[in-house]
Scaffold this active site. Structure first.
Site, mmCIF file in Angstrom:
data_model
loop_
_atom_site.group_PDB
_atom_site.id
_atom_site.type_symbol
_atom_site.label_atom_id
_atom_site.label_comp_id
_atom_site.label_asym_id
_atom_site.label_seq_id
_atom_site.Cartn_x
_atom_site.Cartn_y
_atom_site.Cartn_z
ATOM 1 N N ARG A 1 34.748 -9.130 11.349
ATOM 2 C CA ARG A 1 34.034 -9.671 10.197
ATOM 3 C C ARG A 1 32.840 -10.459 10.721
ATOM 4 O O ARG A 1 32.954 -11.140 11.757
ATOM 5 C CB ARG A 1 34.938 -10.628 9.402
ATOM 6 C CG ARG A 1 36.004 -9.945 8.556
ATOM 7 C CD ARG A 1 35.397 -9.203 7.380
ATOM 8 N NE ARG A 1 36.389 -8.552 6.546
ATOM 9 C CZ ARG A 1 36.790 -7.281 6.697
ATOM 10 N NH1 ARG A 1 36.274 -6.544 7.661
ATOM 11 N NH2 ARG A 1 37.674 -6.749 5.885
ATOM 12 N N GLU B 1 26.859 -9.287 4.120
ATOM 13 C CA GLU B 1 26.549 -7.856 3.932
ATOM 14 C C GLU B 1 26.177 -7.571 2.484
ATOM 15 O O GLU B 1 26.762 -8.171 1.581
ATOM 16 C CB GLU B 1 27.777 -7.030 4.319
ATOM 17 C CG GLU B 1 28.108 -7.161 5.797
ATOM 18 C CD GLU B 1 29.423 -6.493 6.173
ATOM 19 O OE1 GLU B 1 30.008 -5.780 5.339
ATOM 20 O OE2 GLU B 1 29.854 -6.697 7.306
ATOM 21 N N HIS C 1 28.603 -1.511 8.638
ATOM 22 C CA HIS C 1 30.051 -1.647 8.371
ATOM 23 C C HIS C 1 30.709 -0.287 8.122
ATOM 24 O O HIS C 1 31.177 0.005 7.017
ATOM 25 C CB HIS C 1 30.293 -2.589 7.175
ATOM 26 C CG HIS C 1 31.690 -3.140 7.138
ATOM 27 N ND1 HIS C 1 32.005 -4.360 6.613
ATOM 28 C CD2 HIS C 1 32.871 -2.616 7.562
ATOM 29 C CE1 HIS C 1 33.304 -4.572 6.708
ATOM 30 N NE2 HIS C 1 33.857 -3.519 7.287
HETATM 31 C C1 8YV Z 1 36.803 -1.708 4.678
HETATM 32 C C2 8YV Z 1 37.317 -2.983 6.600
HETATM 33 O O1 8YV Z 1 37.815 -0.954 4.204
HETATM 34 O O2 8YV Z 1 39.583 -2.398 6.596
HETATM 35 C C3 8YV Z 1 38.760 -3.302 6.626
HETATM 36 O O3 8YV Z 1 39.095 -4.487 6.716
HETATM 37 O O4 8YV Z 1 36.517 -3.780 6.907
HETATM 38 C C4 8YV Z 1 36.831 -1.671 6.176
HETATM 39 O O5 8YV Z 1 37.583 -0.644 6.668
HETATM 40 C C5 8YV Z 1 35.586 -1.233 4.088
HETATM 41 O O6 8YV Z 1 34.616 -2.154 4.357
HETATM 42 C C6 8YV Z 1 35.728 -1.090 2.585
HETATM 43 O O7 8YV Z 1 34.621 -1.507 1.974
#
Ligand code: 8YV
Length: 321
Positions: free
Chosen positions: A232, A261, A279
């Site tokens: 993140r 983002e 992302h």
């Molecule tokens: C999200 C992610 O699913 O799984 C996560 O924590 O960050 C990604 O795989 C994706 O950003 C959905 O918007």
């Protein structure tokens, strides 16, 4: 009859998930509409939420959803949801663990190699016709590196397994040691950063990890240092990172995630020693399909009285019957 159907709210662009949900639920969409507006109109009727984590679901939003029973998160990370508030209210939270482990691990290794070997820069060099004037400059290597993973969860373990094939030493920092994994554990991130030259962040976001990778950690990583972030954006002090990349405090970074983002700090966009991705760690048809099915399965299973499929640890499922 539509009026008898369970009403669910979809937060974010999840066309596949919404299509699947429509066969059993009345689906409200928040795409292109502010969440406040949807809550004002349908808040009292909504019993389930599917979210991809862009809108924060905090205690104040939950208070506007008195009939809410479950939040199904599209993704393994659920830092956009105030899980403590959900748990207090008895609202179940689910995520999509495991189905994305390999995809994100593949991507983390790709981003690491792209950053070390300057793959996007090499591509730009060829396209700009600069090869005609001379060779691409020699650069850094993975060969003499030690990789420190920040986080050793399910995805971290898959990244480590892949990196082992590259024959680089691997160590990790996590709050708790995992005695079953064959890598050295560092209880302190700063100590690990001093001992390695490559950091790969794959840890949960949220308040406990906010700004963990700060100026001191980047200084400890040093001038050969490379930071890869597939976790993140919030886990990095982005301003300190821009300074460190600009001043040569570290060598380079590969970033798939950002604090705000889809806005990426202008300071990063200007730099040539950073590889940027929007992302996309889990963003393949295959894996997003599996994640979407798990979101739908969690909601269906819950409203059919079978409990959640993949509840998060903070809202464990206790079968009462
Ligand atoms: C999200 C992610 O699913 O799984 C996560 O924590 O960050 C990604 O795989 C994706 O950003 C959905 O918007």
């Amino acid at each position: 009859m539509a009026g008898d159907r369970v009403q669910v709210l979809s937060l974010g662009d999840m066309a596949d998930v919404e299509r699947q949900l429509e066969s059993g639920f009345e689906v409200h969409r928040a795409t292109g509409v502010h969440i406040d507006e949807v809550l004002a109109r349908h808040g009292t009727a909504i019993r389930g939420i599917a979210t991809r984590g862009r809108d924060r679901l905090d205690a104040a939003s939950l208070a506007r959803l008195p009939g809410l029973e479950i939040i199904a998160n599209f993704g393994v990370g659920y830092d956009s949801i105030d899980v403590e508030a959900a748990a207090r209210r008895g609202v179940m939270v689910t995520n999509t663990p495991d189905v994305l482990n390999d995809e994100v691990a593949d991507f983390a290794v790709a981003l690491l190699l792209a950053t070390v070997r300057r793959l996007p820069q090499a591509d730009r060099f060829v396209r700009a016709g600069r090869w005609l004037q001379g060779n691409f400059p020699l650069g850094a290597t993975l060969r003499d590196r030690t990789v420190g993973l920040i986080g050793m969860g399910r995805i971290g373990e898959r990244i480590a397994r892949r990196l082992a094939a590259f024959e680089v030493p691997i160590v990790y920092h996590a709050r708790r040691a995992r005695p079953e994994v064959p890598y050295r554990h560092y209880p302190e991130l700063l100590t690990m950063a001093k001992d390695v030259d490559t950091l790969v962040a794959i840890l949960p976001g949220g308040a406990p990890t906010r700004g963990l990778i700060d100026a001191a950690v980047l200084a400890a990583l040093g001038p050969r240092g490379i930071l890869i972030n597939v976790a993140r954006g919030s886990v990095v002090d982005e301003r300190a990172l821009v300074d460190a990349l600009r001043s040569g405090t570290i060598l380079a970074a590969g970033l798939d995630v950002f604090a705000d983002e889809p806005r990426v700090p202008a300071g990063l966009l200007e730099l040539d020693n950073v590889v940027l991705a929007p992302h996309v760690g889990s963003a393949t048809h295959h894996t997003r399909g599996l994640m979407g099915s798990l979101v739908v399965e969690n909601l269906r299973s819950w409203f059919e009285g079978r409990g959640p499929v993949t509840p998060v640890p903070e809202t464990p499922w206790k079968r009462t019957a």
